[in-house]
Design a protein around this motif. Sequence first.
Motif, short mmCIF file in Angstrom:
data_model
loop_
_atom_site.label_atom_id
_atom_site.label_comp_id
_atom_site.label_asym_id
_atom_site.label_seq_id
_atom_site.Cartn_x
_atom_site.Cartn_y
_atom_site.Cartn_z
N VAL A 150 -13.57 4.34 -0.91
CA VAL A 150 -12.79 3.34 -0.17
C VAL A 150 -13.59 2.70 0.96
O VAL A 150 -14.20 3.40 1.78
CB VAL A 150 -11.51 3.99 0.39
CG1 VAL A 150 -10.82 3.07 1.38
CG2 VAL A 150 -10.56 4.35 -0.76
N PRO A 152 -12.27 0.27 3.69
CA PRO A 152 -11.05 -0.39 4.17
C PRO A 152 -11.23 -1.86 4.53
O PRO A 152 -10.32 -2.67 4.28
CB PRO A 152 -10.67 0.44 5.41
CG PRO A 152 -11.22 1.80 5.11
CD PRO A 152 -12.50 1.54 4.40
N LEU A 155 -10.62 -4.03 1.45
CA LEU A 155 -9.49 -3.77 0.57
C LEU A 155 -8.21 -4.52 0.91
O LEU A 155 -7.28 -4.53 0.12
CB LEU A 155 -9.19 -2.26 0.55
CG LEU A 155 -10.14 -1.40 -0.27
CD1 LEU A 155 -9.78 0.06 -0.14
CD2 LEU A 155 -10.13 -1.83 -1.72
N GLY A 157 -4.57 -5.21 2.40
CA GLY A 157 -3.42 -4.37 2.71
C GLY A 157 -3.43 -3.07 1.92
O GLY A 157 -3.88 -3.02 0.77
N ARG A 158 -2.88 -2.01 2.54
CA ARG A 158 -2.92 -0.69 1.91
C ARG A 158 -2.08 -0.64 0.63
O ARG A 158 -2.49 -0.04 -0.37
CB ARG A 158 -2.44 0.37 2.90
CG ARG A 158 -2.53 1.79 2.35
CD ARG A 158 -2.12 2.84 3.37
NE ARG A 158 -3.23 3.13 4.27
CZ ARG A 158 -3.30 2.74 5.54
NH1 ARG A 158 -2.32 2.01 6.06
NH2 ARG A 158 -4.32 3.05 6.30
N ALA A 161 -3.99 -2.21 -2.09
CA ALA A 161 -5.16 -1.39 -2.40
C ALA A 161 -4.79 -0.18 -3.23
O ALA A 161 -5.48 0.17 -4.19
CB ALA A 161 -5.84 -0.95 -1.10
N VAL A 162 -3.69 0.48 -2.88
CA VAL A 162 -3.24 1.65 -3.65
C VAL A 162 -2.93 1.26 -5.09
O VAL A 162 -3.29 1.97 -6.04
CB VAL A 162 -2.03 2.30 -2.97
CG1 VAL A 162 -1.38 3.33 -3.90
CG2 VAL A 162 -2.44 2.97 -1.67
N ASP A 181 -11.12 9.05 1.70
CA ASP A 181 -10.49 8.08 0.79
C ASP A 181 -9.00 8.38 0.67
O ASP A 181 -8.15 7.48 0.76
CB ASP A 181 -11.11 8.18 -0.62
CG ASP A 181 -12.56 7.77 -0.68
OD1 ASP A 181 -13.02 7.02 0.20
OD2 ASP A 181 -13.25 8.22 -1.63
N TRP A 184 -6.95 7.54 3.81
CA TRP A 184 -6.70 6.12 4.05
C TRP A 184 -5.67 5.58 3.06
O TRP A 184 -4.79 4.79 3.46
CB TRP A 184 -8.00 5.31 3.92
CG TRP A 184 -7.80 3.89 4.38
CD1 TRP A 184 -7.90 3.42 5.65
CD2 TRP A 184 -7.40 2.78 3.56
NE1 TRP A 184 -7.60 2.08 5.68
CE2 TRP A 184 -7.29 1.66 4.41
CE3 TRP A 184 -7.14 2.62 2.20
CZ2 TRP A 184 -6.93 0.39 3.95
CZ3 TRP A 184 -6.77 1.36 1.73
CH2 TRP A 184 -6.68 0.26 2.60
N LEU A 185 -5.76 5.98 1.81
CA LEU A 185 -4.84 5.46 0.80
C LEU A 185 -3.43 5.99 0.97
O LEU A 185 -2.44 5.26 0.76
CB LEU A 185 -5.36 5.82 -0.59
CG LEU A 185 -6.63 5.09 -1.05
CD1 LEU A 185 -7.23 5.79 -2.27
CD2 LEU A 185 -6.35 3.62 -1.36
N TYR A 186 -3.32 7.26 1.34
CA TYR A 186 -2.01 7.93 1.43
C TYR A 186 -1.94 8.69 2.76
O TYR A 186 -2.03 9.93 2.78
CB TYR A 186 -1.81 8.90 0.27
CG TYR A 186 -2.04 8.31 -1.10
CD1 TYR A 186 -1.02 7.66 -1.80
CD2 TYR A 186 -3.29 8.41 -1.72
CE1 TYR A 186 -1.24 7.12 -3.06
CE2 TYR A 186 -3.51 7.88 -2.98
CZ TYR A 186 -2.49 7.23 -3.65
OH TYR A 186 -2.70 6.70 -4.90
N PRO A 187 -1.77 8.00 3.87
CA PRO A 187 -1.85 8.65 5.19
C PRO A 187 -0.87 9.84 5.30
O PRO A 187 0.31 9.72 4.99
CB PRO A 187 -1.45 7.53 6.16
CG PRO A 187 -1.75 6.27 5.43
CD PRO A 187 -1.48 6.55 3.99
#
Length: 313
Positions: A150, A152, A155, A157-158, A161-162, A181, A184-187
């Motif tokens: 990742v 950020p 990418l 918006g999250r 990106a997800v 990674d 960031w993707l799944y805080p």
Amino acid sequence: MSDFLVVGECVADIVRTPGSPDVPHPGGSPANVAYGLARLGRPTTLLTQLGQDDAGRLIGGHLASAGVKVLTDGQAGVATPTAVVTLDGRGAATYDFDIGWTLRPVDVPAGVRHVHLGSIGAVQPPGAAAALDVAARLRGSATVSYDPNVRPALLGGRVEAVARVERCVALSDLVKASDEDVEWLYPGEPAASVARRWLELGPAVVFVTLGGSGALAFTRAGQVTGAPVVVEVADTVGAGDAFMSAALDTMAGLGLTGAAARPDLPAAFDGPALARTLHRAGTAAALTVSRSGANPPDAAELAAALSPPGAAR
């Protein structure tokens, strides 16, 4: 003929350390994986974009030195991407990218047994569409792996990106991500929970690297922990890519590449196989961080590092 086809970007890493001159290194996560596979003796082709510039010549020569075959889409006027890599006092890296990715559809080599997707090239439009099309077309004859790696800043918006990352995960048989990674993707979601989510999308195994704390492997049957391989760190550039190359090399060594092996993957990736993969991949990553730049081991160097103390070499 290449056993492995890696699809993704090349990037010239301009390594910046306080008090020292900038040093350019060949980089880009997919390019690093291709280079690492070739260093381990695996015939490898990299589908990428390279400019007719100093950075492109640097990277092209670097890849050729390991025997990587480079395939491009033939576009003229493409600039080789760059990234300023700033190292802190512990050797940890942050990145500032100048990158475009406009890969167009191309004819790919016959006989590929495994396709690896990675990083920016798998998710950044417009070129990501061509990269994913290659994986989708070859999936009928080849196994597929993916490393989101990742970045950020590239990418957007999250949520979007997800969705892009999970589309790549769903195409894959093996996925590797870092704990950063995942965070960031799944805080706030534990790595084990994310791995189970991804396993439900289709992969047989998910690896999560933990930096200096080792790595984890997840399958539907359970979890295996890989202990860290302790070294003095020069910098962390390319560590995850060296892990990925060695994991794929181990997969090939177990006879688990090619679509015909796909039904066997869940049973083949049992506890001992995962432990061996984690140890080999972790050792490759440790050798890489012990020196500057993305400089993974060759087959002889990795074998020597894995030999018991005092064993004949």
